[in-house]
Motif scaffolding. Structure first.
Motif, mmCIF file in Angstrom:
data_model
loop_
_atom_site.group_PDB
_atom_site.id
_atom_site.type_symbol
_atom_site.label_atom_id
_atom_site.label_comp_id
_atom_site.label_asym_id
_atom_site.label_seq_id
_atom_site.Cartn_x
_atom_site.Cartn_y
_atom_site.Cartn_z
ATOM 1 N N LEU A 115 43.625 10.060 69.994
ATOM 2 C CA LEU A 115 42.862 8.816 70.149
ATOM 3 C C LEU A 115 41.378 9.084 70.335
ATOM 4 C CD1 LEU A 115 44.885 6.350 72.426
ATOM 5 C CD2 LEU A 115 44.138 5.996 70.070
ATOM 6 N N THR A 119 38.509 7.670 67.739
ATOM 7 C CA THR A 119 37.680 6.547 68.170
ATOM 8 C C THR A 119 36.316 6.966 68.701
ATOM 9 O OG1 THR A 119 38.574 6.597 70.432
ATOM 10 C CG2 THR A 119 39.727 5.216 68.811
ATOM 11 N N TYR A 121 35.736 7.628 71.770
ATOM 12 C CA TYR A 121 35.622 7.109 73.123
ATOM 13 C C TYR A 121 36.463 7.976 74.054
ATOM 14 C CZ TYR A 121 33.894 3.001 70.607
ATOM 15 O OH TYR A 121 33.184 2.168 69.785
ATOM 16 N N THR A 123 39.730 8.499 76.412
ATOM 17 C CA THR A 123 41.092 7.968 76.341
ATOM 18 C C THR A 123 41.898 8.425 77.559
ATOM 19 O OG1 THR A 123 41.833 9.878 75.025
ATOM 20 C CG2 THR A 123 41.099 7.918 73.827
ATOM 21 N N ILE A 311 41.905 3.078 75.968
ATOM 22 C CA ILE A 311 40.641 3.547 75.406
ATOM 23 C C ILE A 311 39.537 2.948 76.266
ATOM 24 C CG2 ILE A 311 39.110 3.486 73.400
ATOM 25 C CD1 ILE A 311 41.611 3.067 71.663
ATOM 26 N N ALA A 322 38.930 0.240 67.233
ATOM 27 C CA ALA A 322 39.697 0.780 68.362
ATOM 28 C C ALA A 322 41.060 0.107 68.483
ATOM 29 C CB ALA A 322 38.904 0.611 69.659
ATOM 30 N N LEU A 326 44.622 2.065 68.037
ATOM 31 C CA LEU A 326 45.574 2.047 69.144
ATOM 32 C C LEU A 326 46.906 1.430 68.727
ATOM 33 C CD1 LEU A 326 46.126 2.661 72.089
ATOM 34 C CD2 LEU A 326 45.140 0.437 72.686
#
Length: 344
Positions: A115, A119, A121, A123, A311, A322, A326
């Motif tokens: 993830l 993304t 970001y 996680t 996230i 996102a 997900l």
């Protein structure tokens, strides 16, 4: 004040542009980049109305506008469309979470990494036991002359370890026979206590009676190990200019280092939904998250919900991408868990 179709298009343009650039968006930018067929003056008037409605705000005098939490909420609820991942992205995601997986705990770690890579970001993934996650078998692994590791494998393939100490550790042949005897007991009785059967095993391996007593004690006692929490991609968020401020960066790292806070973030449910949830900025129950958004959902093991996947990123995150990643991640994850647990 009505939210007309024109205002909706301008709000969507502001959010789209701000997510891409991180710069406040002015009327001239919108008129140049988005074919709305209206003048800059009209766009300015509409932006004033959107600001009055609390959907956008002006961070600095003479600057453009940025979306507010309320504006992002309207975008997520009414305007955002889930986009399909490309064939390459889907293949990458699936290969990353299925590579060399034999246990649930390893799968959770891989999920967090996948993830974060897709993304950009941070996680968070929580691992938890299912209500019916009973013991499948044990292994005994010698460490030294006075200790060994009891490895407990549940039916979900969840693994936990306990170190046992004894005056004497059996040799490999005896250890193998003890393990076989205990696993036959588990196959017959599970973790129920049958005194006669336990007594028979203790008599058979009398020199190691104390060690075997500790093995059975660990088997009959529910694991006290708390659910693991896996994080990945924490440094990703530092790439966003919103977190170039040292105080904000420290706050972020403080949050992601505390398992209790992470568990609270993922367990927080401001609505009644059970699918993918988006919690934006000030909607979070923790004031430390006012500059962050959380997108989360749960995954299932057996018949119950066992954990969450989240996230965490700036409120300026790309919600459409996102949410799409997900959603597909959870679909793949549930398939992998089903295969690991034999379809249970």
């Amino acid at each position: 004040m009505d939210l007309s179709g024109r205002k909706i298009k301008i709000l969507e343009a502001i959010i789209t542009d701000y997510i891409k650039t991180g710069d406040p968006v002015g009327s001239r930018t919108i008129s140049k980049r988005y074919p709305l067929g209206i003048s800059s003056a009209t766009i300015r008037n509409e932006m004033s109305d959107l600001e009055e409605m609390g959907l956008i705000c002006q961070p600095h005098t003479s600057a453009g506008r940025v979306p507010s939490d309320k504006g992002y909420r309207l975008y997520v609820d009414r305007l955002m469309r889930r986009s399909a991942l490309s064939a390459e992205e889907s293949l990458f995601l699936r290969e990353l979470i299925t590579a060399n997986i034999s246990h649930i705990d390893y799968l959770m770690g891989q999920t967090a990494k996948a993830l974060a890579r897709m993304t950009n970001y941070a996680t968070v993934v929580t691992e938890a036991k299912a209500d019916n996650d009973t013991l499948k078998h044990i292994s005994l692994v010698p460490v030294d002359s006075h200790s060994l590791v009891l490895v407990r494998v549940a039916k979900s393939n969840r693994v936990d370890n306990t170190i046992l100490r004894a005056e004497t550790i059996p040799d490999f042949d005896v250890l193998h026979r003890i393990t076989s005897g205990v696993n036959k007991y588990i196959e017959t009785y599970g973790t129920e206590v049958d005194r006669e059967a336990v007594s028979d095993i203790l008599k058979e391996f009398k020199p190691y009676r104390e060690l075997l007593a500790e093995v059975f004690k660990a088997m009959f006692t529910e694991s006290s190990k708390s659910s693991e929490i896996y994080t990945s991609g924490v440094n990703n968020i530092l790439n966003y200019p919103e977190f170039s401020d040292i105080a904000k960066a420290k706050n972020l790292f403080s949050i992601l280092e505390q398992k209790e806070i992470l568990a609270e973030i993922l367990n927080y449910n401001p609505g009644s939904g059970t699918g993918v949830q988006v919690i934006i900025g000030g909607e979070n129950n923790l004031k430390q998250l006012k500059d962050l958004s959380v997108i989360k959902t749960n995954y299932t093991l057996g018949s119950g919900n066992v954990g969450f996947i989240g996230i965490i990123g700036p409120t300026r995150m790309n919600y459409q991408q996102a949410v799409s990643v997900l959603s597909e991640m959870v679909e793949n994850l549930n398939e992998v868990i089903k295969a690991l647990t034999g379809g249970q």
